[in-house]
Design an enzyme around this catalytic site. Structure first.
Site, PDB file in Angstrom:
ATOM      1  N   ASN A 116      42.661  34.787  43.415  1.00  0.00           N
ATOM      2  CA  ASN A 116      41.739  35.877  43.730  1.00  0.00           C
ATOM      3  C   ASN A 116      40.617  36.044  42.707  1.00  0.00           C
ATOM      4  O   ASN A 116      39.517  36.465  43.065  1.00  0.00           O
ATOM      5  CB  ASN A 116      42.537  37.188  43.822  1.00  0.00           C
ATOM      6  CG  ASN A 116      41.644  38.409  43.724  1.00  0.00           C
ATOM      7  OD1 ASN A 116      40.979  38.786  44.687  1.00  0.00           O
ATOM      8  ND2 ASN A 116      41.609  39.022  42.539  1.00  0.00           N
ATOM      9  N   SER A 144      35.011  33.805  50.544  1.00  0.00           N
ATOM     10  CA  SER A 144      33.989  34.823  50.795  1.00  0.00           C
ATOM     11  C   SER A 144      33.212  34.425  52.030  1.00  0.00           C
ATOM     12  O   SER A 144      33.077  33.230  52.335  1.00  0.00           O
ATOM     13  CB  SER A 144      33.014  34.900  49.617  1.00  0.00           C
ATOM     14  OG  SER A 144      31.864  35.645  49.982  1.00  0.00           O
ATOM     15  N   TYR A 191      27.838  30.559  43.800  1.00  0.00           N
ATOM     16  CA  TYR A 191      29.006  31.300  44.291  1.00  0.00           C
ATOM     17  C   TYR A 191      29.458  30.770  45.658  1.00  0.00           C
ATOM     18  O   TYR A 191      30.641  30.513  45.885  1.00  0.00           O
ATOM     19  CB  TYR A 191      28.619  32.776  44.380  1.00  0.00           C
ATOM     20  CG  TYR A 191      29.689  33.718  44.874  1.00  0.00           C
ATOM     21  CD1 TYR A 191      30.715  34.134  44.028  1.00  0.00           C
ATOM     22  CD2 TYR A 191      29.653  34.224  46.176  1.00  0.00           C
ATOM     23  CE1 TYR A 191      31.680  35.036  44.468  1.00  0.00           C
ATOM     24  CE2 TYR A 191      30.615  35.114  46.621  1.00  0.00           C
ATOM     25  CZ  TYR A 191      31.622  35.526  45.759  1.00  0.00           C
ATOM     26  OH  TYR A 191      32.576  36.410  46.203  1.00  0.00           O
ATOM     27  N   ALA A 192      28.504  30.596  46.576  1.00  0.00           N
ATOM     28  CA  ALA A 192      28.833  30.107  47.925  1.00  0.00           C
ATOM     29  C   ALA A 192      29.447  28.710  47.858  1.00  0.00           C
ATOM     30  O   ALA A 192      30.387  28.398  48.602  1.00  0.00           O
ATOM     31  CB  ALA A 192      27.583  30.101  48.804  1.00  0.00           C
ATOM     32  N   ALA A 193      28.926  27.869  46.953  1.00  0.00           N
ATOM     33  CA  ALA A 193      29.483  26.514  46.794  1.00  0.00           C
ATOM     34  C   ALA A 193      30.940  26.598  46.350  1.00  0.00           C
ATOM     35  O   ALA A 193      31.806  25.889  46.870  1.00  0.00           O
ATOM     36  CB  ALA A 193      28.661  25.727  45.780  1.00  0.00           C
ATOM     37  N   SER A 194      31.227  27.493  45.411  1.00  0.00           N
ATOM     38  CA  SER A 194      32.611  27.623  44.911  1.00  0.00           C
ATOM     39  C   SER A 194      33.531  28.138  46.012  1.00  0.00           C
ATOM     40  O   SER A 194      34.676  27.703  46.133  1.00  0.00           O
ATOM     41  CB  SER A 194      32.658  28.551  43.689  1.00  0.00           C
ATOM     42  OG  SER A 194      32.485  29.911  44.058  1.00  0.00           O
ATOM     43  N   LYS A 195      33.017  29.047  46.832  1.00  0.00           N
ATOM     44  CA  LYS A 195      33.862  29.661  47.864  1.00  0.00           C
ATOM     45  C   LYS A 195      34.089  28.704  49.042  1.00  0.00           C
ATOM     46  O   LYS A 195      35.181  28.653  49.607  1.00  0.00           O
ATOM     47  CB  LYS A 195      33.233  30.983  48.339  1.00  0.00           C
ATOM     48  CG  LYS A 195      33.197  32.061  47.247  1.00  0.00           C
ATOM     49  CD  LYS A 195      34.598  32.375  46.750  1.00  0.00           C
ATOM     50  CE  LYS A 195      34.637  33.601  45.845  1.00  0.00           C
ATOM     51  NZ  LYS A 195      35.999  33.932  45.404  1.00  0.00           N
ATOM     52  N   ILE A 251      32.894  44.154  50.414  1.00  0.00           N
ATOM     53  CA  ILE A 251      34.001  45.069  50.127  1.00  0.00           C
ATOM     54  C   ILE A 251      33.593  45.990  48.980  1.00  0.00           C
ATOM     55  O   ILE A 251      33.008  45.523  47.983  1.00  0.00           O
ATOM     56  CB  ILE A 251      35.283  44.283  49.727  1.00  0.00           C
ATOM     57  CG1 ILE A 251      35.619  43.199  50.759  1.00  0.00           C
ATOM     58  CG2 ILE A 251      36.460  45.232  49.507  1.00  0.00           C
ATOM     59  CD1 ILE A 251      35.962  43.678  52.148  1.00  0.00           C
TER      60      ILE A 251
HETATM   61  P1  NAI Z   1      36.346  42.317  40.482  1.00  0.00           P
HETATM   62  O1  NAI Z   1      35.270  41.870  39.554  1.00  0.00           O
HETATM   63  O2  NAI Z   1      36.529  43.773  40.699  1.00  0.00           O
HETATM   64  O3  NAI Z   1      37.746  41.693  40.024  1.00  0.00           O
HETATM   65  C1  NAI Z   1      37.866  40.374  39.585  1.00  0.00           C
HETATM   66  C2  NAI Z   1      39.002  40.297  38.585  1.00  0.00           C
HETATM   67  O4  NAI Z   1      39.070  38.955  38.082  1.00  0.00           O
HETATM   68  C3  NAI Z   1      38.798  41.233  37.379  1.00  0.00           C
HETATM   69  O5  NAI Z   1      39.946  42.005  37.134  1.00  0.00           O
HETATM   70  C4  NAI Z   1      38.490  40.261  36.246  1.00  0.00           C
HETATM   71  O6  NAI Z   1      38.922  40.740  34.972  1.00  0.00           O
HETATM   72  C5  NAI Z   1      39.275  39.023  36.693  1.00  0.00           C
HETATM   73  N1  NAI Z   1      38.791  37.832  36.002  1.00  0.00           N
HETATM   74  C6  NAI Z   1      37.502  37.431  35.886  1.00  0.00           C
HETATM   75  N2  NAI Z   1      37.427  36.349  35.098  1.00  0.00           N
HETATM   76  C7  NAI Z   1      38.688  36.046  34.721  1.00  0.00           C
HETATM   77  C8  NAI Z   1      39.262  35.035  33.899  1.00  0.00           C
HETATM   78  N3  NAI Z   1      38.506  34.110  33.286  1.00  0.00           N
HETATM   79  N4  NAI Z   1      40.606  35.032  33.714  1.00  0.00           N
HETATM   80  C9  NAI Z   1      41.386  35.961  34.303  1.00  0.00           C
HETATM   81  N5  NAI Z   1      40.896  36.950  35.092  1.00  0.00           N
HETATM   82  C10 NAI Z   1      39.561  36.984  35.296  1.00  0.00           C
HETATM   83  O7  NAI Z   1      36.070  41.571  41.852  1.00  0.00           O
HETATM   84  P2  NAI Z   1      36.548  41.911  43.352  1.00  0.00           P
HETATM   85  O8  NAI Z   1      35.403  42.501  44.066  1.00  0.00           O
HETATM   86  O9  NAI Z   1      37.855  42.602  43.346  1.00  0.00           O
HETATM   87  O10 NAI Z   1      36.713  40.421  43.923  1.00  0.00           O
HETATM   88  C11 NAI Z   1      37.958  39.752  43.981  1.00  0.00           C
HETATM   89  C12 NAI Z   1      37.745  38.435  44.711  1.00  0.00           C
HETATM   90  O11 NAI Z   1      37.224  38.683  46.012  1.00  0.00           O
HETATM   91  C13 NAI Z   1      36.740  37.502  44.011  1.00  0.00           C
HETATM   92  O12 NAI Z   1      37.159  36.170  44.136  1.00  0.00           O
HETATM   93  C14 NAI Z   1      35.476  37.727  44.803  1.00  0.00           C
HETATM   94  O13 NAI Z   1      34.621  36.613  44.746  1.00  0.00           O
HETATM   95  C15 NAI Z   1      36.043  37.927  46.203  1.00  0.00           C
HETATM   96  N6  NAI Z   1      35.124  38.618  47.098  1.00  0.00           N
HETATM   97  C16 NAI Z   1      34.717  39.901  46.844  1.00  0.00           C
HETATM   98  C17 NAI Z   1      33.844  40.527  47.717  1.00  0.00           C
HETATM   99  C18 NAI Z   1      33.395  41.930  47.511  1.00  0.00           C
HETATM  100  O14 NAI Z   1      32.575  42.391  48.319  1.00  0.00           O
HETATM  101  N7  NAI Z   1      33.873  42.660  46.509  1.00  0.00           N
HETATM  102  C19 NAI Z   1      33.312  39.826  48.892  1.00  0.00           C
HETATM  103  C20 NAI Z   1      33.814  38.490  49.067  1.00  0.00           C
HETATM  104  C21 NAI Z   1      34.686  37.936  48.187  1.00  0.00           C
END
Ligand code: NAI
Length: 247
Positions: free
Chosen positions: A88, A140, A153-157, A186
């Protein structure tokens, strides 16, 4: 050995990851949240304790491949294998394609994609041995339909989707499934930082005319992690209010 299966959620301290941790714990998993944010991990541990949920937290920088692999191996040894892995953790470094630096590209790939591969590689060993496993990548909608300003980002997803499909084919005979959940917009800390105008524009592209909540994603993950999804593999469940179908 614990009777419960173990689920590992990267980036589980806050946002979507935290909701996934809670949903999997409510669904009967013992859950380990791996995250780099110690403060949020402690907060999560407190909330889980109050709610009598079986949640462990561990500070790990998932870009450190050696540490991530060692952590996954230790967790598998201590808990009778890894039952579910939710990749995640993710970051954005948005910019127009000609302004994305090598560092912005590499960092996004390191966290969003490479770490998911390293965790999957480690988890797959015990999953194959146990003839059970659920690998779920949080992709995503950007990885499905693309998004201006998010080339890296899109490439990674999109790569996470390809990776899940390949792992699904490879491990199917061992009763290990691999799927993706692709969230649309979200409401989380990640999206809270966007300007109001960008949010309004984003909403206008969503047929249901609303943003999603972390529970919408956690529900889909909980399904894929459960026995009920035993025939679902190589799939990508898009949870986006219809955004990716409205182009
Ligand atoms: P967020 O930024 O609130 O949470 C991401 C978490 O990952 C944080 O707790 C952060 O500390 C942790 N993290 C980041 N780098 C890290 C590392 N090197 N090692 C360990 N932990 C690390 O993000 P959110 O919104 O909860 O997103 C979660 C997932 O959902 C992500 O993969 C994001 O790309 C994906 N996503 C989110 C969307 C949105 O609208 N919020 C839309 C589509 C996908």
């Amino acid at each position: 050995m614990s009777e419960k299966r173990l689920a590992v959620v990267t980036g589980g301290a806050r946002g979507i990851g935290r909701a996934i941790v809670m949903a999997l714990a409510e669904g009967g998993y013992r859950v380990v949240a791996l995250d780099i944010n110690q403060e949020k991990l402690e907060e999560l541990a407190g909330i889980a304790h109050e709610n009598k949920l079986d949640v462990l937290v561990e500070k790990v920088d998932i870009t450190d491949s050696e540490t991530l692999t060692a952590t996954m191996d230790r967790l598998a040894d201590d808990h009778g294998g890894i039952g579910a892995l939710v990749n995640n953790a993710g970051i954005t470094r948005d910019n127009l394609v000609f302004s994305i630096t090598d560092e912005d590209f590499d960092q996004v790939i390191a966290i969003n994609l490479k770490a998911a591969f390293v965790a999957t590689r480690a988890a797959a060993r015990s999953m194959m041995r146990n003839r059970f496993g659920r690998i779920i990548n949080i992709a995503s909608v950007s990885g499905v339909i693309g998004n201006a300003g998010q080339t890296n980002y899109a490439a990674s997803k999109a790569a996470l989707i390809g990776m899940a499909k390949s792992v699904a084919r490879e491990l199917a005979k061992r009763n290990v499934t691999a799927n993706c959940v692709a969230p649309g917009f979200i409401v989380t800390d990640m999206t809270a930082v966007l300007p109001e105008k960008a949010k309004e524009y984003a909403k206008s592209a969503i047929p249901m005319n609303k943003f999603g909540h972390v529970e919408d994603i956690a529900n889909a993950v909980a399904f894929l992690a459960s026995e009920r999804a035993s025939l679902v593999t190589g799939a990508c469940i898009v949870v986006d209010g219809g955004q990716s179908h409205s182009m």
